[in-house]
Design a protein around this motif. Structure first.
Motif, PDB file in Angstrom:
ATOM      1  N   THR A  92       0.812  -1.219   0.000  1.00  0.00           N
ATOM      2  CA  THR A  92       0.000   0.000   0.000  1.00  0.00           C
ATOM      3  C   THR A  92       0.843   1.264   0.000  1.00  0.00           C
ATOM      4  OG1 THR A  92      -0.106  -0.029   2.421  1.00  0.00           O
ATOM      5  CG2 THR A  92      -1.880  -1.145   1.216  1.00  0.00           C
ATOM      6  N   HIS A  93       2.173   1.120   0.162  1.00  0.00           N
ATOM      7  CA  HIS A  93       3.008   2.311   0.269  1.00  0.00           C
ATOM      8  C   HIS A  93       4.419   1.998  -0.203  1.00  0.00           C
ATOM      9  CE1 HIS A  93       3.636   0.009   3.958  1.00  0.00           C
ATOM     10  NE2 HIS A  93       4.802   0.608   4.093  1.00  0.00           N
ATOM     11  N   ASN A  94       5.185   3.043  -0.422  1.00  0.00           N
ATOM     12  CA  ASN A  94       6.585   2.903  -0.818  1.00  0.00           C
ATOM     13  C   ASN A  94       7.499   3.203   0.357  1.00  0.00           C
ATOM     14  OD1 ASN A  94       5.179   4.022  -3.633  1.00  0.00           O
ATOM     15  ND2 ASN A  94       6.700   2.417  -3.926  1.00  0.00           N
ATOM     16  N   GLY A  95       8.751   2.813   0.219  1.00  0.00           N
ATOM     17  CA  GLY A  95       9.707   3.036   1.297  1.00  0.00           C
ATOM     18  C   GLY A  95      11.130   2.864   0.812  1.00  0.00           C
ATOM     19  N   GLU A  96      12.010   2.496   1.732  1.00  0.00           N
ATOM     20  CA  GLU A  96      13.427   2.349   1.425  1.00  0.00           C
ATOM     21  C   GLU A  96      13.718   0.986   0.792  1.00  0.00           C
ATOM     22  OE1 GLU A  96      15.718   4.628   1.856  1.00  0.00           O
ATOM     23  OE2 GLU A  96      14.475   6.102   2.923  1.00  0.00           O
ATOM     24  N   ARG A  97      14.680   0.980  -0.128  1.00  0.00           N
ATOM     25  CA  ARG A  97      15.151  -0.287  -0.665  1.00  0.00           C
ATOM     26  C   ARG A  97      16.030  -0.992   0.366  1.00  0.00           C
ATOM     27  NH1 ARG A  97      17.073   0.937  -6.918  1.00  0.00           N
ATOM     28  NH2 ARG A  97      14.998   1.493  -7.736  1.00  0.00           N
ATOM     29  N   PRO A  98      16.032  -2.316   0.392  1.00  0.00           N
ATOM     30  CA  PRO A  98      16.927  -3.029   1.311  1.00  0.00           C
ATOM     31  C   PRO A  98      18.389  -2.663   1.041  1.00  0.00           C
ATOM     32  CG  PRO A  98      15.273  -4.517   0.427  1.00  0.00           C
ATOM     33  CD  PRO A  98      15.139  -3.237  -0.342  1.00  0.00           C
ATOM     34  N   MET A  99      19.177  -2.583   2.105  1.00  0.00           N
ATOM     35  CA  MET A  99      20.602  -2.278   1.993  1.00  0.00           C
ATOM     36  C   MET A  99      21.392  -3.583   2.042  1.00  0.00           C
ATOM     37  SD  MET A  99      21.109   1.058   4.437  1.00  0.00           S
ATOM     38  CE  MET A  99      20.590   0.198   5.929  1.00  0.00           C
ATOM     39  N   ILE A 100      22.215  -3.832   1.039  1.00  0.00           N
ATOM     40  CA  ILE A 100      23.071  -5.012   0.994  1.00  0.00           C
ATOM     41  C   ILE A 100      24.510  -4.541   1.150  1.00  0.00           C
ATOM     42  CG2 ILE A 100      23.644  -7.123  -0.242  1.00  0.00           C
ATOM     43  CD1 ILE A 100      20.678  -6.825   0.293  1.00  0.00           C
ATOM     44  N   ARG A 101      25.204  -5.030   2.166  1.00  0.00           N
ATOM     45  CA  ARG A 101      26.568  -4.595   2.433  1.00  0.00           C
ATOM     46  C   ARG A 101      27.512  -5.800   2.439  1.00  0.00           C
ATOM     47  NH1 ARG A 101      24.424  -0.677   1.232  1.00  0.00           N
ATOM     48  NH2 ARG A 101      24.152   1.287   2.391  1.00  0.00           N
ATOM     49  N   ALA A 102      28.601  -5.692   1.667  1.00  0.00           N
ATOM     50  CA  ALA A 102      29.624  -6.741   1.609  1.00  0.00           C
ATOM     51  C   ALA A 102      30.875  -6.262   2.336  1.00  0.00           C
ATOM     52  CB  ALA A 102      29.954  -7.076   0.160  1.00  0.00           C
ATOM     53  N   TYR A 103      31.462  -7.146   3.148  1.00  0.00           N
ATOM     54  CA  TYR A 103      32.655  -6.809   3.921  1.00  0.00           C
ATOM     55  C   TYR A 103      33.766  -7.805   3.623  1.00  0.00           C
ATOM     56  CZ  TYR A 103      29.600  -3.687   6.553  1.00  0.00           C
ATOM     57  OH  TYR A 103      28.728  -2.687   6.907  1.00  0.00           O
ATOM     58  N   ASP A 104      34.995  -7.381   3.906  1.00  0.00           N
ATOM     59  CA  ASP A 104      36.157  -8.219   3.616  1.00  0.00           C
ATOM     60  C   ASP A 104      36.371  -9.313   4.656  1.00  0.00           C
ATOM     61  OD1 ASP A 104      36.748  -6.731   1.352  1.00  0.00           O
ATOM     62  OD2 ASP A 104      37.974  -5.294   2.479  1.00  0.00           O
ATOM     63  N   SER A 105      35.877  -9.091   5.880  1.00  0.00           N
ATOM     64  CA  SER A 105      36.133 -10.049   6.952  1.00  0.00           C
ATOM     65  C   SER A 105      34.961 -10.049   7.928  1.00  0.00           C
ATOM     66  CB  SER A 105      37.416  -9.681   7.701  1.00  0.00           C
ATOM     67  OG  SER A 105      37.235  -8.448   8.395  1.00  0.00           O
ATOM     68  N   PRO A 106      34.810 -11.126   8.712  1.00  0.00           N
ATOM     69  CA  PRO A 106      33.759 -11.141   9.734  1.00  0.00           C
ATOM     70  C   PRO A 106      33.903 -10.008  10.739  1.00  0.00           C
ATOM     71  CG  PRO A 106      34.596 -13.358   9.361  1.00  0.00           C
ATOM     72  CD  PRO A 106      35.500 -12.434   8.610  1.00  0.00           C
ATOM     73  N   GLU A 107      35.150  -9.639  11.061  1.00  0.00           N
ATOM     74  CA  GLU A 107      35.374  -8.561  12.030  1.00  0.00           C
ATOM     75  C   GLU A 107      34.854  -7.228  11.499  1.00  0.00           C
ATOM     76  OE1 GLU A 107      37.782 -11.974  12.773  1.00  0.00           O
ATOM     77  OE2 GLU A 107      37.688 -10.690  10.984  1.00  0.00           O
ATOM     78  N   SER A 108      35.145  -6.944  10.229  1.00  0.00           N
ATOM     79  CA  SER A 108      34.662  -5.680   9.660  1.00  0.00           C
ATOM     80  C   SER A 108      33.145  -5.702   9.489  1.00  0.00           C
ATOM     81  CB  SER A 108      35.347  -5.407   8.319  1.00  0.00           C
ATOM     82  OG  SER A 108      35.077  -6.434   7.384  1.00  0.00           O
ATOM     83  N   GLU A 109      32.581  -6.882   9.256  1.00  0.00           N
ATOM     84  CA  GLU A 109      31.120  -6.986   9.151  1.00  0.00           C
ATOM     85  C   GLU A 109      30.461  -6.658  10.486  1.00  0.00           C
ATOM     86  OE1 GLU A 109      27.575 -10.145   7.875  1.00  0.00           O
ATOM     87  OE2 GLU A 109      29.659 -10.829   8.048  1.00  0.00           O
ATOM     88  N   LEU A 110      31.011  -7.173  11.576  1.00  0.00           N
ATOM     89  CA  LEU A 110      30.451  -6.883  12.897  1.00  0.00           C
ATOM     90  C   LEU A 110      30.635  -5.411  13.260  1.00  0.00           C
ATOM     91  CD1 LEU A 110      31.602 -10.089  14.808  1.00  0.00           C
ATOM     92  CD2 LEU A 110      29.258  -9.471  14.170  1.00  0.00           C
ATOM     93  N   ALA A 111      31.771  -4.829  12.863  1.00  0.00           N
ATOM     94  CA  ALA A 111      31.974  -3.399  13.107  1.00  0.00           C
ATOM     95  C   ALA A 111      30.957  -2.577  12.315  1.00  0.00           C
ATOM     96  CB  ALA A 111      33.400  -3.001  12.723  1.00  0.00           C
TER      97      ALA A 111
END
Length: 440
Positions: free
Chosen positions: A307-326
């Motif tokens: 019924t309405h519009n909104g934000e597109r999903p954000m997809i983020r790729a990281y080099d390592s699990p540590e940077s992903e958690l950060a």
């Protein structure tokens, strides 16, 4: 009333669905007498899904302070939930955000106030049962009416029946233990003896419940369905069922007709919770093609709209699990700085190991972190899903072709369910190669 069946046909529904929509309206508790187009008060009385009357300030404060779903369900939701009488079991299917649980809650409240006996509101897990119970407390103000509704999950119902019959709680581990499936079969046998089913001597007043409302129907097993069928008499308003085959997170598939429930299906095609951008994303993720239905041979997602519009999903790729958690912590901190309440934010991961890592990375931020499965049935303004990487989502499937296909479909459904918990914003991250399920 002409717009009701025409709307069904316009969105691609069948003639039988259009007739059922019209029939649901005809059997609603709306005033069917002569209509005076100049009588505003009567018009408001005929529109309980759009108007609420408060006799005093206390009642007005309650209406204004209650969640919108309590007071103003959408018109289709209201017609299905408040229909005066159904002569047959009813199945309401619809995608994420179409209001299935709202309909189930309002139907349970309606039956408690206007039905002919005890009401059981059943779901697939204890955490969901607790959530439904809390929401029912908000919906039903009258304590006497509220006590007419029991809220439980299918496994606990079986356990309770066996415990009452044997005088003690049966063990699930150790000597003399039984599996949950065995307890369900035993509960069905005990219930059939108690109500006379084995002697074909069924008396409605001997059943433990007069009405049963089922939420998350897609994850109820065949044995549990037989137990529910035995717990309520075959009469009008006996079973009211809501679910979505595309959100099935177990390997349970059942056609209701094979377990003695000849349900008539109503289909919801409009998502009120998800913005169109998120809905389009999850349909591509899940695949809009057919899956095993609850009544018909297959159910499809094509034709759903928001019924309405909104934000597109954000997809983020990281080099390592540590940077992903950060990156996760930075994102959650920004959401909190934007004014989003911590209770409206959830973080999900496929495994408990990843959940523990997320909780450690988010120390001090007081937001919910859980596995994808434990987010089922809940909703939040913003949701972050981490570890959506190849080899994690999906988990490595078995080699046997049929088992492999089922496992991959289940994994896809689990991710679909997690994504659809977001009302406004979805964030997905991975380190290394992303999951093959993520739409390009």
């Amino acid at each position: 009333t002409q717009h009701l069946p025409l709307a069904v046909l316009a969105r691609g529904g069948s003639l039988s669905e259009a007739w059922r929509e019209l029939d649901a309206w005809r059997h609603s508790d709306a005033d069917s007498g002569p209509i005076d187009p100049d009588d505003l008060h009567a018009a408001l009385r005929r529109s309980p899904d759009r108007a609420a009357f408060a006799p005093d300030k206390v009642a007005l404060d309650r209406v204004l302070g209650a969640p919108e779903w309590c007071t103003f369900p959408h018109p289709t939701q209201h017609r299905l939930a408040r229909a005066a009488r159904y002569e047959h079991p009813v199945l309401v299917v619809g995608g994420a955000g179409t209001g299935k649980t709202v309909i189930a809650l309002h139907r349970a409240a309606h039956l408690a106030a206007n039905g002919r006996g005890p009401v059981l509101l059943i779901t697939s897990s204890q955490s969901l049962a607790e959530d439904l119970s809390a929401r029912l407390d908000l919906l039903i103000e009258d304590e006497v009416i509220r006590k007419r509704v029991e809220v439980d999950n299918a496994e606990r119902l079986a356990m309770r029946i066996v415990t009452d019959a044997e005088g003690r709680r049966p063990p699930l581990v150790g000597p003399g233990s039984r599996t949950l499936a065995q307890l369900t079969d035993e509960a069905l046998r005990l219930l059939s003896l108690t109500t006379g089913d084995l002697l074909d001597d069924v008396e409605p007043e001997r059943k433990p419940y007069r009405h049963i409302v089922v939420d998350e129907a897609q994850d109820i097993s065949p044995a549990q369905w037989r137990l529910l069928r035995a717990a309520v008499p075959r009469a009008h308003d006996d079973l009211f069922i809501v679910g979505d085959p595309h959100q099935r997170v177990t390997d349970t598939r059942v056609a209701l007709g094979t377990v003695g429930i000849p349900a008539v299906q109503h289909t919801l095609k409009v998502s009120y919770r998800l913005p169109q951008e998120l809905l389009s994303f999850v349909v591509r993720l899940r695949g809009g093609g057919p899956t095993t239905g609850l009544v018909r041979g297959a159910a499809e997602m094509y034709g759903y709209r928001a019924t309405h519009n909104g934000e597109r999903p954000m997809i983020r790729a990281y080099d390592s699990p540590e940077s992903e958690l950060a990156g996760l912590r930075s994102t959650i901190e920004q959401w909190l700085a934007d004014g989003v309440p911590a209770g409206e934010i959830a973080v999900g991961a496929r495994t408990t190991r990843l959940v523990r890592q997320a909780k450690k990375a988010l120390a001090g931020l007081d937001v919910r972190a859980a596995t994808f499965q434990h987010l089922k049935g809940l909703e939040f303004e913003r949701v972050a899903l981490i570890g959506v990487a190849e080899g994690v989502v999906p988990e490595p499937p078995p080699e046997e072709p049929a088992a492999r296909a089922r496992a991959l479909q289940r994994e896809r459904s689990i991710l679909f369910v997690a994504c659809t918990r977001a009302r406004a914003m979805l964030y997905i991250s991975h380190s290394g190669r992303g999951s093959p399920f993520i739409p390009l």
